[in-house]
Design a protein around this motif. Structure first.
Motif, PDB file in Angstrom:
ATOM      1  N   ILE A 140       3.374   0.663   8.899  1.00  0.00           N
ATOM      2  CA  ILE A 140       4.175   1.799   7.867  1.00  0.00           C
ATOM      3  C   ILE A 140       4.380   1.173   6.617  1.00  0.00           C
ATOM      4  O   ILE A 140       4.852   1.829   5.884  1.00  0.00           O
ATOM      5  N   LYS A 181       5.800   0.031  12.779  1.00  0.00           N
ATOM      6  CA  LYS A 181       7.246   0.728  13.577  1.00  0.00           C
ATOM      7  C   LYS A 181       7.884  -0.164  14.463  1.00  0.00           C
ATOM      8  O   LYS A 181       7.273  -0.823  15.540  1.00  0.00           O
ATOM      9  N   CYS A 219      11.568   7.543   2.489  1.00  0.00           N
ATOM     10  CA  CYS A 219      10.466   7.615   3.785  1.00  0.00           C
ATOM     11  C   CYS A 219      10.575   6.459   4.483  1.00  0.00           C
ATOM     12  O   CYS A 219      10.173   6.441   5.669  1.00  0.00           O
ATOM     13  N   GLU A 268      12.422   3.670  11.813  1.00  0.00           N
ATOM     14  CA  GLU A 268      10.974   3.041  12.024  1.00  0.00           C
ATOM     15  C   GLU A 268      11.116   1.543  11.604  1.00  0.00           C
ATOM     16  O   GLU A 268      10.271   0.931  12.237  1.00  0.00           O
ATOM     17  N   PHE A 292       3.566   1.496   1.357  1.00  0.00           N
ATOM     18  CA  PHE A 292       4.030   2.259   2.512  1.00  0.00           C
ATOM     19  C   PHE A 292       3.683   3.794   2.188  1.00  0.00           C
ATOM     20  O   PHE A 292       3.154   4.153   1.316  1.00  0.00           O
ATOM     21  N   LYS A 293       3.818   4.187   3.655  1.00  0.00           N
ATOM     22  CA  LYS A 293       3.171   5.830   3.489  1.00  0.00           C
ATOM     23  C   LYS A 293       4.468   6.740   3.283  1.00  0.00           C
ATOM     24  O   LYS A 293       5.715   6.478   3.455  1.00  0.00           O
ATOM     25  N   THR A 294       4.106   7.939   2.628  1.00  0.00           N
ATOM     26  CA  THR A 294       5.137   8.795   2.442  1.00  0.00           C
ATOM     27  C   THR A 294       4.376  10.351   2.435  1.00  0.00           C
ATOM     28  O   THR A 294       3.120  10.273   2.635  1.00  0.00           O
ATOM     29  N   SER A 313       0.063  12.796   4.772  1.00  0.00           N
ATOM     30  CA  SER A 313       0.460  11.297   4.356  1.00  0.00           C
ATOM     31  C   SER A 313      -0.424  10.537   3.550  1.00  0.00           C
ATOM     32  O   SER A 313      -1.557  10.727   3.579  1.00  0.00           O
ATOM     33  N   THR A 367       7.135   0.585  18.173  1.00  0.00           N
ATOM     34  CA  THR A 367       5.749   0.849  18.322  1.00  0.00           C
ATOM     35  C   THR A 367       5.271   0.386  20.006  1.00  0.00           C
ATOM     36  O   THR A 367       5.751  -0.636  20.264  1.00  0.00           O
ATOM     37  N   GLU A 386       0.596   3.051  12.943  1.00  0.00           N
ATOM     38  CA  GLU A 386       1.684   2.446  13.455  1.00  0.00           C
ATOM     39  C   GLU A 386       1.918   1.440  12.286  1.00  0.00           C
ATOM     40  O   GLU A 386       3.184   0.990  12.473  1.00  0.00           O
ATOM     41  N   LEU A 443      -3.253   0.316   6.082  1.00  0.00           N
ATOM     42  CA  LEU A 443      -2.162   1.355   6.394  1.00  0.00           C
ATOM     43  C   LEU A 443      -2.873   2.890   6.433  1.00  0.00           C
ATOM     44  O   LEU A 443      -2.210   3.626   7.397  1.00  0.00           O
TER      45      LEU A 443
END
Length: 526
Positions: free
Chosen positions: A70, A84, A250, A255, A208-210, A229, A87, A68, A63
């Protein structure tokens, strides 16, 4: 640079672009993890917990590396990486996306092993099988995988608790055979205290990303805060529920796709299985798996490889290729130059039922982890700054074209190496890189030979270079079944006349029949 008469073989490559609006998911699972666990003597529960932590750290690294990607979800020896929805990562080419993810995952696994298993030596290179899954409804996929997680974990919990209570493994399996989900629930709930089991076993792991606020510097005593991020990891009982998505804002619909209010009315397993991307390669054709280093120009510069050729780096690539032939019986020949290698599987190979994604991912991940494991053997004084990873693809060739494919790669080796040798001699003589490019523009082979002789003062200088630089490396089984590395001319017929067993179709067919009937092992070494 000039094109060769063998360029036509590129027409056999097939486009594998994944079309919108499907969401791209890369499903990765450990290859032969039972064997891996036995060799490394994993003990329950401590080593099992560390193995899961190692998988989680590798997933978080993916990640962090690929913007891309997520969202990820994993349990046991598998992980799913969600891109995404819209993407355009490497233009949505399935084989390239899959190979990059599994290659980086494998390299990361090797580098993080020592921290989690300080008293266990990594005995051999780990590898992973992966598939591309494309679906319109992400929730359905996540529900499917989480249901599988619960079912498998419940079975394993009951199995090992029964074994601990005094039953043999066969007796425990017989006790559980035919039990319904409700019966297993009662058994695990009444007889065993499953609340003591860590959440990562019971509820799996998703990351996941936040965006988080972070102080980047101070100005006049006041903090300057920026959004950065970050990868966060959680354990949730139902990652397909609306509540989970509401709690994690998020994860936007833009996405990941829209939320389905009536998900329970669908059949997630049937829904997703219909979208599994399983491209099977044509029978009775030679399979070529070609791998290329990703961003290796930068990798070579940052690790200060010698220009135009670094024998240590090339020999490391060769060692990895040898390991592939020793690991995968179906691979009969390999040819490599610079940061690329082509692996030829015999035309009757049944490796992974000729599923392209599993063949490519297994070979590229094994190659990647071997490269990372053996780096210090070839660069003992040079620390690996960051991880290498490779992309790969599988292409089928008829019998009449397989030698032309290999000839094309060797011609390309000669053209590129001759150019690079001239280029770097010009640069080392004081010319700028742009000046060297202008000097070489439009020149043909005879002019380059003359230029090299003039720069070095050595007649026929190019022909004095090591054969590995000029002709690349060939890896194959000799007549005694030993894997050997050579640097000869594979364009002319002499090599093939001396080694007819390599592409002997009758022998390949005989081996394939033995494999299919279970008489002589499999395409994968034990």
């Amino acid at each position: 640079m000039a094109n060769s008469v063998y360029e036509y073989v590129k027409s056999f490559e097939v486009e594998d672009r994944i079309m919108l609006p499907n969401t791209i998911i890369i499903h990765v699972r450990a290859r032969d993890f039972c064997r891996f666990s036995q060799v490394h003597k994993f003990e329950k529960p401590n080593d099992e917990k560390k193995a899961l932590e190692l998988m989680n750290e590798c997933a978080n690294a993916v990640l962090a590396q690929f913007p891309e990607v997520i969202f990820s979800y994993g349990y046991g020896d598998e992980y799913s990486f969600i891109f995404k929805k819209k993407t355009e990562f490497y233009n949505r080419r399935g084989s390239k996306i899959l190979s990059l993810i599994v290659s980086f995952f494998a390299s990361t696994y090797v580098t993080k092993w020592r921290a989690l298993f300080p008293h266990k030596e990594l005995e051999y290179a780990p590898s992973f099988r992966a598939r591309v899954i494309c679906c319109e409804l992400l929730q359905a996929y996540l529900l499917w995988r989480q249901d599988e997680c619960y079912a498998n974990n419940e079975y394993d919990t009951c199995l090992w608790q029964l074994i601990k209570s005094g039953k043999s493994k066969e007796e425990a399996q017989a006790t559980l055979r035919g039990l319904l989900k409700q019966d297993k629930n009662e058994l695990s709930g009444q007889c065993f205290n499953i609340s003591d089991i860590p959440k990562m076993f019971r509820q799996d792991t998703c990351s996941f990303k936040t965006k988080v606020e972070e102080i980047v510097k101070y100005k006049d005593g006041s903090p300057i805060i920026r959004l950065r991020s970050r990868v966060v990891t959680v354990h949730s009982e139902n990652i397909a529920s609306k509540r989970f998505w509401n709690e994690n804002k998020c994860l936007s619909e833009e996405e990941l796709g829209q939320f389905c209010e009536k998900l329970n009315e669908t059949r997630p397993d049937q829904y997703i299985k219909s979208f599994q991307y399983e491209s099977r390669l044509m029978l009775s054709t030679w399979i070529v798996v070609r791998i290329d280093g990703c961003r290796f120009h930068s990798f070579c510069d940052d690790h200060e490889f010698e220009k135009p050729n670094d024998a240590r780096a090339l020999n490391l690539m060769n060692a990895c290729a040898v390991a592939v032939l020793e690991e995968f019986r179906g691979v009969v020949f390999a040819y490599g130059v610079s940061d690329e290698y082509s692996f030829v599987l015999n035309k009757d190979s049944r490796l992974y039922q000729r599923c392209a994604s599993e063949i490519v991912s297994s070979i590229v991940s094994f190659f990647s982890s071997t490269y990372t494991m053996r780096w210090n053997e070839f660069f003992p004084q040079k620390e690996m700054i960051y991880l290498p990873y490779f992309d790969g693809r599988a292409v089928c060739y008829p019998s009449s074209e397989i030698k032309d494919y290999l000839a094309w790669r060797q011609v390309d080796c000669h053209i590129n190496n001759q150019y690079n040798t001239c280029f770097w001699l010009l640069v080392k003589s004081g010319m700028s890189k742009s000046g060297a490019q202008n000097e070489l523009q439009g020149t043909q082979a005879p002019a380059k030979y003359e230029l090299l002789d003039g720069l070095t003062g050595v007649p026929n200088y190019y022909d004095t270079l090591p054969p590995m630089f000029r002709q690349g490396s060939s890896v194959f089984l000799d007549k005694t079944e030993l894997v050997v590395v050579g640097h000869g001319n594979i364009i002319e017929t002499g090599f093939w006349e001396t080694n007819p067993h390599i592409l002997d179709e009758k022998a390949d067919h005989f081996k394939a029949v033995q494999t299919a009937t279970g008489k002589n092992g499999s395409d994968v070494a034990p």
